[in-house]
Write a protein that holds these residues in place. Structure first.
Motif, PDB file in Angstrom:
ATOM      1  N   ILE A 194      43.153  32.904  46.038  1.00 37.55           N
ATOM      2  CA  ILE A 194      42.240  33.628  46.933  1.00 37.55           C
ATOM      3  C   ILE A 194      41.731  34.889  46.239  1.00 37.55           C
ATOM      4  CG2 ILE A 194      42.074  34.864  49.144  1.00 37.55           C
ATOM      5  CD1 ILE A 194      44.116  32.937  50.286  1.00 37.55           C
ATOM      6  N   VAL A 195      40.419  35.089  46.302  1.00 38.13           N
ATOM      7  CA  VAL A 195      39.811  36.291  45.736  1.00 38.13           C
ATOM      8  C   VAL A 195      39.415  37.184  46.906  1.00 38.13           C
ATOM      9  CG1 VAL A 195      37.899  37.172  44.342  1.00 38.13           C
ATOM     10  CG2 VAL A 195      38.923  34.948  43.800  1.00 38.13           C
ATOM     11  N   THR A 196      39.954  38.386  46.936  1.00 39.11           N
ATOM     12  CA  THR A 196      39.742  39.207  48.128  1.00 39.11           C
ATOM     13  C   THR A 196      39.632  40.687  47.785  1.00 39.11           C
ATOM     14  OG1 THR A 196      40.654  39.714  50.312  1.00 39.11           O
ATOM     15  CG2 THR A 196      42.248  39.466  48.548  1.00 39.11           C
ATOM     16  N   ASP A 197      39.065  41.470  48.710  1.00 39.20           N
ATOM     17  CA  ASP A 197      39.235  42.906  48.534  1.00 39.20           C
ATOM     18  C   ASP A 197      39.825  43.556  49.787  1.00 39.20           C
ATOM     19  OD1 ASP A 197      35.783  42.846  47.706  1.00 39.20           O
ATOM     20  OD2 ASP A 197      36.593  42.676  49.725  1.00 39.20           O
ATOM     21  N   VAL A 225      48.614  27.326  48.603  1.00 41.92           N
ATOM     22  CA  VAL A 225      47.993  28.603  48.235  1.00 41.92           C
ATOM     23  C   VAL A 225      49.002  29.358  47.381  1.00 41.92           C
ATOM     24  CG1 VAL A 225      46.942  30.733  49.027  1.00 41.92           C
ATOM     25  CG2 VAL A 225      46.637  28.649  50.359  1.00 41.92           C
ATOM     26  N   GLU A 226      48.621  29.538  46.114  1.00 40.15           N
ATOM     27  CA  GLU A 226      49.589  30.015  45.130  1.00 40.15           C
ATOM     28  C   GLU A 226      49.439  31.497  44.818  1.00 40.15           C
ATOM     29  OE1 GLU A 226      50.275  27.031  42.017  1.00 40.15           O
ATOM     30  OE2 GLU A 226      49.940  28.709  40.638  1.00 40.15           O
ATOM     31  N   SER A 227      48.182  31.932  44.570  1.00 39.64           N
ATOM     32  CA  SER A 227      48.069  33.329  44.139  1.00 39.64           C
ATOM     33  C   SER A 227      46.822  33.998  44.686  1.00 39.64           C
ATOM     34  CB  SER A 227      48.104  33.410  42.619  1.00 39.64           C
ATOM     35  OG  SER A 227      46.992  32.776  42.100  1.00 39.64           O
ATOM     36  N   VAL A 228      46.786  35.313  44.506  1.00 45.69           N
ATOM     37  CA  VAL A 228      45.687  36.104  45.039  1.00 45.69           C
ATOM     38  C   VAL A 228      45.196  37.048  43.943  1.00 45.69           C
ATOM     39  CG1 VAL A 228      47.346  37.752  46.042  1.00 45.69           C
ATOM     40  CG2 VAL A 228      45.003  37.703  46.882  1.00 45.69           C
ATOM     41  N   TYR A 229      43.879  37.251  43.936  1.00 46.84           N
ATOM     42  CA  TYR A 229      43.277  38.186  42.983  1.00 46.84           C
ATOM     43  C   TYR A 229      42.542  39.258  43.765  1.00 46.84           C
ATOM     44  CZ  TYR A 229      39.650  40.222  40.110  1.00 46.84           C
ATOM     45  OH  TYR A 229      38.815  41.119  39.503  1.00 46.84           O
ATOM     46  N   SER A 230      42.665  40.499  43.301  1.00 40.14           N
ATOM     47  CA  SER A 230      41.831  41.572  43.828  1.00 40.14           C
ATOM     48  C   SER A 230      41.617  42.573  42.703  1.00 40.14           C
ATOM     49  CB  SER A 230      42.514  42.243  45.016  1.00 40.14           C
ATOM     50  OG  SER A 230      41.713  43.318  45.434  1.00 40.14           O
ATOM     51  N   GLU A 231      40.471  43.259  42.735  1.00 42.49           N
ATOM     52  CA  GLU A 231      40.238  44.295  41.729  1.00 42.49           C
ATOM     53  C   GLU A 231      41.257  45.408  41.918  1.00 42.49           C
ATOM     54  OE1 GLU A 231      36.200  45.588  42.094  1.00 42.49           O
ATOM     55  OE2 GLU A 231      35.454  43.686  41.315  1.00 42.49           O
ATOM     56  N   ILE A 256      44.840  46.548  42.610  1.00 38.19           N
ATOM     57  CA  ILE A 256      46.201  45.996  42.468  1.00 38.19           C
ATOM     58  C   ILE A 256      47.040  46.155  43.741  1.00 38.19           C
ATOM     59  CG2 ILE A 256      47.173  48.106  41.384  1.00 38.19           C
ATOM     60  CD1 ILE A 256      48.746  45.780  39.654  1.00 38.19           C
ATOM     61  N   PHE A 257      46.797  47.255  44.488  1.00 40.62           N
ATOM     62  CA  PHE A 257      47.588  47.478  45.716  1.00 40.62           C
ATOM     63  C   PHE A 257      47.242  46.419  46.765  1.00 40.62           C
ATOM     64  CE2 PHE A 257      47.318  51.629  43.646  1.00 40.62           C
ATOM     65  CZ  PHE A 257      48.669  51.861  43.449  1.00 40.62           C
ATOM     66  N   VAL A 258      45.956  46.101  46.843  1.00 37.85           N
ATOM     67  CA  VAL A 258      45.514  45.058  47.782  1.00 37.85           C
ATOM     68  C   VAL A 258      46.128  43.721  47.369  1.00 37.85           C
ATOM     69  CG1 VAL A 258      43.518  43.734  48.570  1.00 37.85           C
ATOM     70  CG2 VAL A 258      43.360  46.219  48.413  1.00 37.85           C
ATOM     71  N   ALA A 259      46.033  43.402  46.081  1.00 37.94           N
ATOM     72  CA  ALA A 259      46.545  42.117  45.596  1.00 37.94           C
ATOM     73  C   ALA A 259      48.041  41.984  45.897  1.00 37.94           C
ATOM     74  CB  ALA A 259      46.290  41.992  44.098  1.00 37.94           C
ATOM     75  N   ARG A 260      48.779  43.051  45.596  1.00 34.52           N
ATOM     76  CA  ARG A 260      50.233  42.993  45.792  1.00 34.52           C
ATOM     77  C   ARG A 260      50.574  42.861  47.280  1.00 34.52           C
ATOM     78  NH1 ARG A 260      52.796  48.104  43.961  1.00 34.52           N
ATOM     79  NH2 ARG A 260      52.260  47.451  41.862  1.00 34.52           N
ATOM     80  N   GLU A 261      49.874  43.646  48.097  1.00 31.91           N
ATOM     81  CA  GLU A 261      50.186  43.603  49.531  1.00 31.91           C
ATOM     82  C   GLU A 261      49.859  42.242  50.137  1.00 31.91           C
ATOM     83  OE1 GLU A 261      48.886  46.968  51.894  1.00 31.91           O
ATOM     84  OE2 GLU A 261      49.212  45.743  53.704  1.00 31.91           O
ATOM     85  N   SER A 297      52.153  34.606  43.277  1.00 27.91           N
ATOM     86  CA  SER A 297      51.758  35.631  42.304  1.00 27.91           C
ATOM     87  C   SER A 297      50.470  36.328  42.709  1.00 27.91           C
ATOM     88  CB  SER A 297      51.559  34.975  40.932  1.00 27.91           C
ATOM     89  OG  SER A 297      50.530  34.015  41.027  1.00 27.91           O
ATOM     90  N   TYR A 298      50.196  37.448  42.064  1.00 25.66           N
ATOM     91  CA  TYR A 298      48.947  38.171  42.289  1.00 25.66           C
ATOM     92  C   TYR A 298      48.456  38.704  40.950  1.00 25.66           C
ATOM     93  CZ  TYR A 298      51.891  42.358  42.022  1.00 25.66           C
ATOM     94  OH  TYR A 298      52.766  43.312  41.617  1.00 25.66           O
TER      95      TYR A 298
END
Ligand code: CTP
Length: 433
Positions: A134-137, A156-162, A164-169, A178-179
């Protein structure tokens, strides 16, 4: 002569199925096997069936135990079958223990022990699992993680965000594996990318995912530039993958049926399509473009791509912000009107006015399992109702799985040309004063 009946989906035919059919046949002289139809399985929320009805019937036939095979098409059919086929005994597996006791007034009911360690579900989970990223902000899921659990073969395995705090949360909150903040690395191990980030970055994320040969689901609109849209679809074709807009409406059984019936002239020639949405009610308050996209999608499915012109009229509040929009799309012989209550409340509804009647989808028509038709010359309303669960995303995901499995390179629910028309309309609407 003792007549026995048993039922099942018999997907990915296995030893457990063979055993129960054999034992059922041994309990009588004549065995009828009911195999569930595709639409019945969808109705009851069983979205993960892989084999076609014909293949499942053929597998039952090949065992040689069935004297007759019938199709189970609706809830309540068992009782009707018992009477119709003069059944003495109903046989089902022990997973159904107690569930069919209400039929004991009509025939004998026997629950047989299930064969251990085998099931269609188990076999499905041993097949290929497609991984989703998932790509999110932001840290809100939109239901993708939850809805994917209803479709087997997806994880659903991992998440990407520009950020890092959003991705980790996001990763912690939805218990993903993973993120990351490095997009190219993130793309690496994944099969499907769901892009839900703000629209300004969407095109770039989509392009890069397609170039890496990934299937892509994107929030809509993917872009407001029709040429860019064309390029994205060309890229998808070149890499033999599918690019899908998150227009859940076109994956709903009720809406597809409504489109077919309308095109089949249930209410004669379509003269007008009216849809109204209060933006606050649409998926918990989506932005204007996303809200209007869903309405335009309905108009394109119902009236086609060949519109003549589009006009917008909007009301602004004292602070200069839009509060209400009325959009009209003119077709050679029909008119579509879209009413969006940005901050004001309008009555959510989709109405199709035909030369011989009207079809109404009341309330949240973009998330529906129900519609009704009033046809000229018929005294009563005709009501159509379908099982509908979740927020519609699971039906889109299920369809995407089929596209991947069948190696399809185009989405047939909402054709690329329809997406291009949608982008074209949105571009004009977006330029409203
Ligand atoms: N059955 C059985 N032993 C198994 C699996 C199924 O006796 N190991 C029986 C079921 O109890 C049912 C019939 O076979 O009476 C058809 O089951 P079906 O639901 O088609 O198969 P499942 O493998 O249970 O499918 P799923 O995992 O999708 O629920």
């Amino acid at each position: 002569m003792k007549r026995v009946i048993t039922y099942g989906t018999f997907d990915l035919f296995h030893q457990g199925h063979y055993n129960i059919l054999k034992r059922a046949r041994e309990l009588g002289d004549y065995l009828i096997v009911g195999v569930t139809s595709e639409s019945y399985d969808i109705e009851r929320g069983k979205l993960n069936v892989q084999d076609s009805l014909l293949k499942r019937i053929e597998n039952v036939r090949k065992t040689g135990f069935a004297d007759e095979i019938i199709v189970e098409e609706y809830q309540g059919q068992k009782l009707s079958d018992i009477t119709k086929y003069n059944i003495d005994l109903l046989v089902v597996g022990s997973d159904w223990r107690g569930k069919f006791d209400y039929l004991k007034n009509y025939c004998q009911v026997v629950y047989l022990e299930r064969t251990k360690n085998i099931s269609s579900t188990k076999l499905r989970s041993e097949g290929t699992i497609f991984s989703v990223g998932i790509v999110t902000d932001d840290t809100e899921d939109n239901g993708m993680v939850m809805e994917s659990k209803f479709v087997s073969g997806l994880h659903v395995e991992s998440v990407y965000s520009e950020d890092i705090f959003v991705a980790r949360e996001f990763c912690d909150r939805y218990e993903l594996d993973s993120y990351g903040t490095d997009y190219e690395r993130f793309l690496g191990g994944l099969d499907i990318i769901y892009i839900k980030s703000a629209q300004k970055n969407r095109t770039d994320y989509i392009r890069r995912a397609l170039e890496r040969g990934k299937y892509v689901i994107s929030d809509t609109p993917m872009t407001l530039n029709p040429e860019e849209m064309e390029e994205l679809f060309a890229l998808a074709r070149e890499h033999r993958v599918v690019l899908v807009e998150k227009l859940t409406l076109v994956y709903l059984r009720a809406f597809t049926q409504l489109v077919w019936l309308t095109h089949g002239a249930l209410v004669g020639d379509v003269v007008a399509v009216k849809c109204a949405v209060s933006q606050d009610d649409f998926e918990g308050g989506k932005n204007f473009n996303e809200t209007v996209s869903q309405a335009l999608c309905a108009c394109i499915k119902l009236l086609g791509k060949d519109y003549l012109e589009v006009n917008t009229n909007a009301v602004k509040g004292s602070d200069g912000e839009f509060i209400y929009d009325m959009i009209t799309v003119k077709y050679p012989r029909a008119l579509a009107t879209i009413e969006i209550g940005t901050t004001v409340d309008v009555e959510n509804e989709l109405v199709i006015i035909g030369s011989k009647g009207r079809i109404t989808v009341p309330n949240d028509w973009w998330n529906t399992g129900y519609f009704e038709a009033k046809v000229e010359g018929q005294e009563f309303l005709k009501r159509y109702s379908f099982n509908f669960e979740g927020n519609g995303l699971r039906y889109l995901l299920q369809e995407l799985m089929i596209m991947i499995r069948d190696r399809r390179t185009e989405c047939t629910r909402f054709f690329y040309e329809e997406s291009e028309t949608l982008a074209e309309l949105l571009k004009t609407i977006d330029q409203r004063g």
